[in-house]
Design a protein around this motif. Sequence first.
Motif, mmCIF file in Angstrom:
data_model
loop_
_atom_site.group_PDB
_atom_site.id
_atom_site.type_symbol
_atom_site.label_atom_id
_atom_site.label_comp_id
_atom_site.label_asym_id
_atom_site.label_seq_id
_atom_site.Cartn_x
_atom_site.Cartn_y
_atom_site.Cartn_z
ATOM 1 N N ASP A 161 6.556 29.708 90.234
ATOM 2 C CA ASP A 161 6.785 28.464 89.646
ATOM 3 C C ASP A 161 5.701 27.956 89.099
ATOM 4 N N ASN A 162 5.893 27.746 87.623
ATOM 5 C CA ASN A 162 5.008 27.447 86.650
ATOM 6 C C ASN A 162 5.405 26.073 85.795
ATOM 7 N N SER A 163 6.105 25.364 86.380
ATOM 8 C CA SER A 163 6.558 23.977 85.595
ATOM 9 C C SER A 163 5.273 23.308 85.504
ATOM 10 N N GLY A 164 5.091 22.704 84.348
ATOM 11 C CA GLY A 164 4.044 21.700 84.438
ATOM 12 C C GLY A 164 2.572 22.570 83.647
ATOM 13 N N GLN A 165 2.564 23.891 83.609
ATOM 14 C CA GLN A 165 1.610 24.626 83.215
ATOM 15 C C GLN A 165 1.632 24.785 81.645
ATOM 16 N N HIS A 166 0.522 25.103 81.030
ATOM 17 C CA HIS A 166 0.602 25.400 79.504
ATOM 18 C C HIS A 166 -0.371 26.756 79.461
ATOM 19 N N MET A 167 -0.203 27.277 78.149
ATOM 20 C CA MET A 167 -1.330 28.166 77.644
ATOM 21 C C MET A 167 -1.509 28.011 76.122
ATOM 22 N N TYR A 168 -2.984 28.266 75.997
ATOM 23 C CA TYR A 168 -3.139 28.181 74.366
ATOM 24 C C TYR A 168 -3.360 29.614 73.937
ATOM 25 N N LEU A 169 -2.846 29.921 72.695
ATOM 26 C CA LEU A 169 -2.618 31.247 72.319
ATOM 27 C C LEU A 169 -3.253 31.453 71.098
ATOM 28 N N ASP A 170 -4.432 32.102 70.783
ATOM 29 C CA ASP A 170 -5.020 32.330 69.572
ATOM 30 C C ASP A 170 -4.412 33.282 68.770
ATOM 31 N N VAL A 171 -4.178 33.049 67.592
ATOM 32 C CA VAL A 171 -3.921 34.152 66.592
ATOM 33 C C VAL A 171 -4.668 34.051 65.213
ATOM 34 N N GLN A 172 -4.406 35.071 64.576
ATOM 35 C CA GLN A 172 -5.250 35.298 63.216
ATOM 36 C C GLN A 172 -4.647 34.036 62.379
ATOM 37 N N SER A 173 -5.267 33.463 61.508
ATOM 38 C CA SER A 173 -4.607 32.477 60.542
ATOM 39 C C SER A 173 -3.508 33.024 59.835
ATOM 40 N N SER A 174 -2.480 32.364 59.769
ATOM 41 C CA SER A 174 -1.317 32.824 59.033
ATOM 42 C C SER A 174 -1.393 32.736 57.630
ATOM 43 N N ALA A 175 -2.565 32.166 57.244
ATOM 44 C CA ALA A 175 -2.735 32.268 55.608
ATOM 45 C C ALA A 175 -3.304 33.621 55.282
ATOM 46 N N LEU A 176 -3.952 34.382 56.217
ATOM 47 C CA LEU A 176 -4.259 35.691 55.934
ATOM 48 C C LEU A 176 -3.441 36.848 56.043
ATOM 49 N N SER A 177 -2.732 36.730 57.138
ATOM 50 C CA SER A 177 -1.442 37.638 57.435
ATOM 51 C C SER A 177 -0.517 36.936 58.353
ATOM 52 N N SER A 178 0.687 37.402 58.236
ATOM 53 C CA SER A 178 1.540 37.320 59.050
ATOM 54 C C SER A 178 1.723 37.868 60.369
ATOM 55 N N THR A 179 1.817 37.092 61.288
ATOM 56 C CA THR A 179 1.652 37.418 62.816
ATOM 57 C C THR A 179 2.922 37.179 63.764
ATOM 58 N N ASP A 180 3.334 38.129 64.549
ATOM 59 C CA ASP A 180 4.416 38.193 65.156
ATOM 60 C C ASP A 180 4.160 37.975 66.606
ATOM 61 N N LEU A 181 4.194 36.787 67.359
ATOM 62 C CA LEU A 181 3.813 36.643 68.566
ATOM 63 C C LEU A 181 4.909 36.699 69.486
ATOM 64 N N LYS A 182 4.922 37.746 70.671
ATOM 65 C CA LYS A 182 6.206 37.907 71.284
ATOM 66 C C LYS A 182 5.799 37.270 72.629
ATOM 67 N N LEU A 183 6.874 36.503 73.138
ATOM 68 C CA LEU A 183 7.166 36.150 74.657
ATOM 69 C C LEU A 183 8.358 36.838 75.499
ATOM 70 N N LYS A 184 7.737 37.266 76.204
ATOM 71 C CA LYS A 184 9.086 38.339 77.069
ATOM 72 C C LYS A 184 8.973 38.158 78.528
ATOM 73 N N PHE A 185 10.194 38.200 79.156
ATOM 74 C CA PHE A 185 10.462 38.078 80.556
ATOM 75 C C PHE A 185 11.047 39.647 80.923
ATOM 76 N N ASN A 186 10.508 40.043 81.987
ATOM 77 C CA ASN A 186 10.974 41.319 82.521
ATOM 78 C C ASN A 186 11.653 40.987 83.908
ATOM 79 N N PHE A 187 12.725 41.109 84.283
ATOM 80 C CA PHE A 187 13.398 40.827 85.485
ATOM 81 C C PHE A 187 13.724 41.991 86.369
ATOM 82 N N ALA A 188 13.209 42.204 87.598
ATOM 83 C CA ALA A 188 13.208 43.368 88.242
ATOM 84 C C ALA A 188 14.340 43.100 89.383
ATOM 85 N N VAL A 189 15.074 44.403 89.705
ATOM 86 C CA VAL A 189 16.182 44.211 90.989
ATOM 87 C C VAL A 189 15.512 44.060 92.330
ATOM 88 N N GLY A 190 16.296 43.213 92.958
ATOM 89 C CA GLY A 190 15.666 43.066 94.459
ATOM 90 C C GLY A 190 14.590 42.260 94.809
#
Length: 557
Positions: free
Chosen positions: A293-322
């Motif tokens: 349960d993480n409703s109301g939480q937040h995160m700040y993620l640092d990335v290299q300036s997009s003026a210098l290079s393109s960046t792909d930030l990936k958010l991913k859920f993995n769901f397990a069985v059982g």
Amino acid sequence: MSKLYLLLSVILALQASQACDGANQNEGQVATGRQQTQNYFTYAYGYTPNLWNALYYRPRLPALVYASPYEGRIINRTPVSSPQFRTNLQEDDKDGREDEEGKNEANTDDKEDRFALGGLITENFISTRPVEFNSGLSTFNPWGQKIKNIVNLSPVSVNPNVNYQVATFDSCISRNGDAGICASRAVCSLFGGRSSGVCNLGLTCCVNAINTCDGAITLNNTYWQSPATPITAPSTCSLTVTLDSKRREQIKPICQIRLDFVSFTTSQPTGGTCTDTFEVSGSSNIAPVICGDNSGQHMYLDVQSSALSSTDLKLKFNFAVGTQTFPYIPRSWNIKIAMLPCGVSYLAPKDCLQYFTSAQGRVSSFNWHDASSTLTRQLNNQNYRICFRTELLKAHPTKATQMCLSVCSVTNGGDAFSITTVPPSGASSTASATSSAATLSAVGTTFKDSVKGTRAVCLYDFLLIAGGRDSNNVEADRYCGNALNPAVIGQGGLLMTEPPPGGLPSSVQVCSSLMPFRLIYRTDGTEEEITAVPSSNIIGAAADTANTGFCLDFEEK
């Protein structure tokens, strides 16, 4: 004289031939542009918008007269009552006849028409896409070929004197409180958003949401929501956030991403280890794997300036069985993704996963929840900084000089502070001692056990409050156990019957004057007992019992 007439006829014939060739070439460019656009939107957004029948791009659409030049570049405005006219961008009727009134108006407003409609097709429309639609320029425009050559040679720049319909993408708040961006209705619809509220210059507050897996986004203030269909396991669901300053929808270079978990529910961890996981890749700071349960939480993620290079930030859920417990709680989430430009005052300090910008509030560990439970809610492998902006206090015209922390009040049986279980001394490791120790505070890293030697206490799992002290000036940096209290046996005149390192069963307010104000939270990879290995410098530790993490109210003074 006859030779001169013959020469003029040859020249006119060659010009007519070039005009036809140019028209045919433009038709080919339009077809190529259409196909490229369809391929792009199919890949990036999972659908192909009907661009070529839309109001904002229709080669034979009559231009409209508006009450002001600004409205003339915002397609969705209602036009004032005025006869429609033809411009030099339109073809003649099939029978070759022209409306005399339309011809006169085209001559009168020719400059504004080329500036507004031509600019919309070449600058406003082209530059909002990763592909170029230079074929939108008419061969009848004497400047068309020159402008096309300039566009092909360099990125399209925004004319500051033109109300470019997607030039700012400023943040806005919709009527129902959702965050959005200011854009024209046409652009909002193009990106699959919904209009809710108004912005300056006739723009709409566009709220964008995506509820699919394996998609990609480029718009600021986008909401990533769980799919409408139930999530099966095992499975994954990911989203790519593409940052590139060459994209017209990202006017300013981006240096940080803020994730706001409006809602977030997955299965609870097993022994502190997540089986359902949410993880981030592509950022320069490390975000821990979280679940529960993480409703109301937040995160700040640092990335290299997009003026210098393109960046792909990936958010991913993995769901397990059982991994779901009874009663079954569907996995669901709603995550707001904000793109923060480089250099703005509201960026989080470097390497701060969480950042609070108010003089008072509440901070808690991921998956902390005010609910009675025998399960371990504290997550393993947490290691991050929590930072607080030094605020200007309202009561005094000066900045705060200290920050004070107190455990949250709970009403549903939750435990507001439970980081490790204080181990009983080997000399009196009875059941009653163990039960009593599970309610006590603890500080420091190790203590001397009369039987087992050096034992860990706040060594593997702890909350670091640098310079933290109570009202009696008893000070400690590392805090753990089941209460927030720097006092231990023999300090401050306190006498306890329990053996070391037992502290007090009650929490007190802890304040720190070290600036900048920050906390460090760390847990190891297990809640089980750790066996001492002296040859490897591993200090033994007792097993933890149903730790929950922490919830603290903070106040700057």
